[in-house]
Write a protein that holds these residues in place. Sequence first.
Motif, PDB file in Angstrom:
ATOM      1  N   LEU A   1       7.742  10.331   5.304  1.00  0.00           N
ATOM      2  CA  LEU A   1       7.168   9.001   5.057  1.00  0.00           C
ATOM      3  C   LEU A   1       7.104   8.197   6.347  1.00  0.00           C
ATOM      4  CD1 LEU A   1       8.875   8.172   1.646  1.00  0.00           C
ATOM      5  CD2 LEU A   1       6.459   8.734   2.037  1.00  0.00           C
ATOM      6  N   ASP A   2       8.102   8.355   7.196  1.00  0.00           N
ATOM      7  CA  ASP A   2       8.054   7.702   8.508  1.00  0.00           C
ATOM      8  C   ASP A   2       6.912   8.273   9.342  1.00  0.00           C
ATOM      9  OD1 ASP A   2       9.409   6.021  10.679  1.00  0.00           O
ATOM     10  OD2 ASP A   2       9.404   8.019  11.593  1.00  0.00           O
ATOM     11  N   GLN A   3       6.654   9.560   9.195  1.00  0.00           N
ATOM     12  CA  GLN A   3       5.596  10.228   9.957  1.00  0.00           C
ATOM     13  C   GLN A   3       4.220   9.662   9.647  1.00  0.00           C
ATOM     14  OE1 GLN A   3       6.000  14.516  10.120  1.00  0.00           O
ATOM     15  NE2 GLN A   3       3.788  14.834  10.132  1.00  0.00           N
ATOM     16  N   VAL A   4       4.011   9.191   8.393  1.00  0.00           N
ATOM     17  CA  VAL A   4       2.701   8.628   8.029  1.00  0.00           C
ATOM     18  C   VAL A   4       2.698   7.102   8.103  1.00  0.00           C
ATOM     19  CG1 VAL A   4       2.013  10.594   6.627  1.00  0.00           C
ATOM     20  CG2 VAL A   4       3.287   8.736   5.551  1.00  0.00           C
ATOM     21  N   GLY A   5       3.729   6.527   8.750  1.00  0.00           N
ATOM     22  CA  GLY A   5       3.702   5.097   9.057  1.00  0.00           C
ATOM     23  C   GLY A   5       4.257   4.166   8.012  1.00  0.00           C
TER      24      GLY A   5
ATOM     25  N   HIS B   1       0.877  -1.175   0.000  1.00  0.00           N
ATOM     26  CA  HIS B   1       0.000   0.000   0.000  1.00  0.00           C
ATOM     27  C   HIS B   1       0.914   1.225   0.000  1.00  0.00           C
ATOM     28  CE1 HIS B   1      -3.234  -2.750   1.075  1.00  0.00           C
ATOM     29  NE2 HIS B   1      -2.499  -3.182   2.093  1.00  0.00           N
ATOM     30  N   HIS B   2       0.725   2.141  -0.952  1.00  0.00           N
ATOM     31  CA  HIS B   2       1.696   3.220  -1.170  1.00  0.00           C
ATOM     32  C   HIS B   2       1.105   4.603  -0.906  1.00  0.00           C
ATOM     33  CE1 HIS B   2       3.837   0.130  -3.499  1.00  0.00           C
ATOM     34  NE2 HIS B   2       2.696  -0.074  -4.132  1.00  0.00           N
ATOM     35  N   VAL B   3       2.010   5.537  -0.630  1.00  0.00           N
ATOM     36  CA  VAL B   3       1.690   6.955  -0.713  1.00  0.00           C
ATOM     37  C   VAL B   3       2.895   7.625  -1.379  1.00  0.00           C
ATOM     38  CG1 VAL B   3       2.650   7.570   1.566  1.00  0.00           C
ATOM     39  CG2 VAL B   3       0.874   8.994   0.531  1.00  0.00           C
ATOM     40  N   ALA B   4       2.635   8.585  -2.285  1.00  0.00           N
ATOM     41  CA  ALA B   4       3.709   9.223  -3.065  1.00  0.00           C
ATOM     42  C   ALA B   4       3.889  10.682  -2.662  1.00  0.00           C
ATOM     43  CB  ALA B   4       3.396   9.127  -4.553  1.00  0.00           C
TER      44      ALA B   4
ATOM     45  N   TRP C   1      11.369  12.438  -6.338  1.00  0.00           N
ATOM     46  CA  TRP C   1      10.150  11.645  -6.242  1.00  0.00           C
ATOM     47  C   TRP C   1      10.352  10.654  -5.103  1.00  0.00           C
ATOM     48  CZ3 TRP C   1       9.488  10.038 -12.092  1.00  0.00           C
ATOM     49  CH2 TRP C   1       9.119  11.174 -12.821  1.00  0.00           C
ATOM     50  N   ALA C   2       9.308  10.414  -4.331  1.00  0.00           N
ATOM     51  CA  ALA C   2       9.420   9.483  -3.205  1.00  0.00           C
ATOM     52  C   ALA C   2       8.129   8.701  -3.036  1.00  0.00           C
ATOM     53  CB  ALA C   2       9.740  10.251  -1.920  1.00  0.00           C
ATOM     54  N   TRP C   3       8.283   7.445  -2.631  1.00  0.00           N
ATOM     55  CA  TRP C   3       7.145   6.593  -2.288  1.00  0.00           C
ATOM     56  C   TRP C   3       7.417   5.930  -0.950  1.00  0.00           C
ATOM     57  CZ3 TRP C   3       8.921   7.258  -7.168  1.00  0.00           C
ATOM     58  CH2 TRP C   3       7.996   7.509  -8.186  1.00  0.00           C
ATOM     59  N   GLY C   4       6.372   5.721  -0.199  1.00  0.00           N
ATOM     60  CA  GLY C   4       6.461   4.946   1.025  1.00  0.00           C
ATOM     61  C   GLY C   4       5.393   3.875   1.004  1.00  0.00           C
ATOM     62  N   GLY C   5       5.696   2.706   1.587  1.00  0.00           N
ATOM     63  CA  GLY C   5       4.740   1.610   1.541  1.00  0.00           C
ATOM     64  C   GLY C   5       4.587   0.890   2.870  1.00  0.00           C
ATOM     65  N   ARG C   6       3.429   0.252   3.024  1.00  0.00           N
ATOM     66  CA  ARG C   6       3.149  -0.600   4.174  1.00  0.00           C
ATOM     67  C   ARG C   6       2.512  -1.884   3.681  1.00  0.00           C
ATOM     68  NH1 ARG C   6       0.393   2.459   9.204  1.00  0.00           N
ATOM     69  NH2 ARG C   6       0.642   0.331   9.972  1.00  0.00           N
TER      70      ARG C   6
ATOM     71  N   GLY D   1       0.277  12.671  -2.578  1.00  0.00           N
ATOM     72  CA  GLY D   1      -0.898  12.015  -3.132  1.00  0.00           C
ATOM     73  C   GLY D   1      -1.664  11.274  -2.047  1.00  0.00           C
ATOM     74  N   LEU D   2      -2.751  10.620  -2.450  1.00  0.00           N
ATOM     75  CA  LEU D   2      -3.534   9.809  -1.516  1.00  0.00           C
ATOM     76  C   LEU D   2      -2.991   8.389  -1.510  1.00  0.00           C
ATOM     77  CD1 LEU D   2      -7.119  10.979  -2.540  1.00  0.00           C
ATOM     78  CD2 LEU D   2      -5.743  11.793  -0.618  1.00  0.00           C
ATOM     79  N   PRO D   3      -3.171   7.633  -0.428  1.00  0.00           N
ATOM     80  CA  PRO D   3      -2.709   6.247  -0.391  1.00  0.00           C
ATOM     81  C   PRO D   3      -3.424   5.403  -1.451  1.00  0.00           C
ATOM     82  CG  PRO D   3      -3.194   7.053   1.823  1.00  0.00           C
ATOM     83  CD  PRO D   3      -3.727   8.078   0.866  1.00  0.00           C
ATOM     84  N   GLY D   4      -2.696   4.417  -1.984  1.00  0.00           N
ATOM     85  CA  GLY D   4      -3.261   3.512  -2.991  1.00  0.00           C
ATOM     86  C   GLY D   4      -2.642   2.139  -2.886  1.00  0.00           C
TER      87      GLY D   4
END
Length: 463
Positions: A257-261, A230-233, A276-281, A307-310
Amino acid sequence: MSAYPISQAAIPAQRQITSTYSLLHLLRPTDDSVLHLPATNAQLVEEVVVRVGPGATGWAIEHSRLLLAELAGEPFARFDRRSCSETRLVEAIALWVVLRLSGVRAITGLISTELTNAIRERIADNTTVDLLLRCVRATHARFTRELFALCEAQIPAQDQPAMMRSISADLFEGMESLSAAVTEKFAAERNRWFAGSVGERFELVSAILKGKPVDTRKALRRLQYDLTLHHVALVLWQDEITPDSRRELETTALRLLDQVGCSSMLLLPAGPGRLWAWGGRATDHPGELGRSPKPVDLPAHVHVASGLPGDGVAGFQRSHEQAVTAERVGRITEPGPSRLCDYGDLELVILLGNDAEATADFVRRELGPLAADNRTMAALRETVRCLLDNERGVAVTAKHLHIAKNTVVYRVKKAEQLLGRSLREDHLRLHLALYLAGRLGSSVLAKQGPATGLENSIRAVSS
């Protein structure tokens, strides 16, 4: 006092003009201030002023802005007039035009440096050399047209054919030299950008973002990032590029990105001063940065769009598209103190303001005199919007705005007089108009002269 030297007085129209160099002394910008607000290096502007005078230099800068405003449709739909790199590119070409007409035959070192820097910033956005060369040709066409019009207005009829032939020859040869330089610089910068692992990763991510088929296992090995999460960009950029730019952007992205988990992160340089950056869970969605309970703390000169999580590959693509849209739309909305452009926060503006002219017309019709772009009307709009946000609670509105309750009542009555109706009539349309006015500001408010479609266009920057 101007830092630029003052040129000789303009040659009267009746004096014989025997060369394009003499013709340059007739050129003047409509607005003299453009000479002191260049996008290119100040040393380059000084070099051109010394050669052709401040009048012709200002004229070239002013017409470069007008040309940039024209590059809205195909094939220039991707040109963003608010982009520093594109403004610098077009301005550098315009300054080369007047240098060429003054007799300069070879592209100067400062012009060459500006071209290199502008092209370097565009490489990461997949700009093609064909698009850059079309920009050169568009500049050639516009300046030839403007100079021919000047000839017809200022040069005796019997001398016009010879002068126009001279202009055509000078500009044609100048644009040929420029096209060769742009082609050479583009090839060198593209090779430099795509050399090594960063370029390989960028090519792979670009292919994924374009919707090309991707083997997620192979992508995991090359990117060290799992596309099935599950990503957020995020998109990060800087106002001022420094030697530490890349490290500062990467450190900021990791922290946010750490701040949003997020537990996994992918960082990809996308040009000088841009990331450009992406974070995932793996288990559930990351949080939305715009709704984070902790404040979004950014270093000076750093901006972030989110962006919104996807989910999965589609979510990886979609969240990035939303972050890019949030960045571009955020550049034309009223700036916020946090320098965060969050798609979720801007979504209503994007959806409601997709047609720029219709949006501006809606705001002005709904608000009437309240749409005037001045401080008095801004205070009335803010008060009425806050009142509607708080379900017409006068006390809550007064506390939120730090004003007296009597002031709220007075402003509401004044607003109703200007509107010619009660705030209870069509309150949804009124609320939306006030919201758009608050976010889009001057681009939808009433002012002297017609608003230009490109300048206020959200469609152009969100496509």
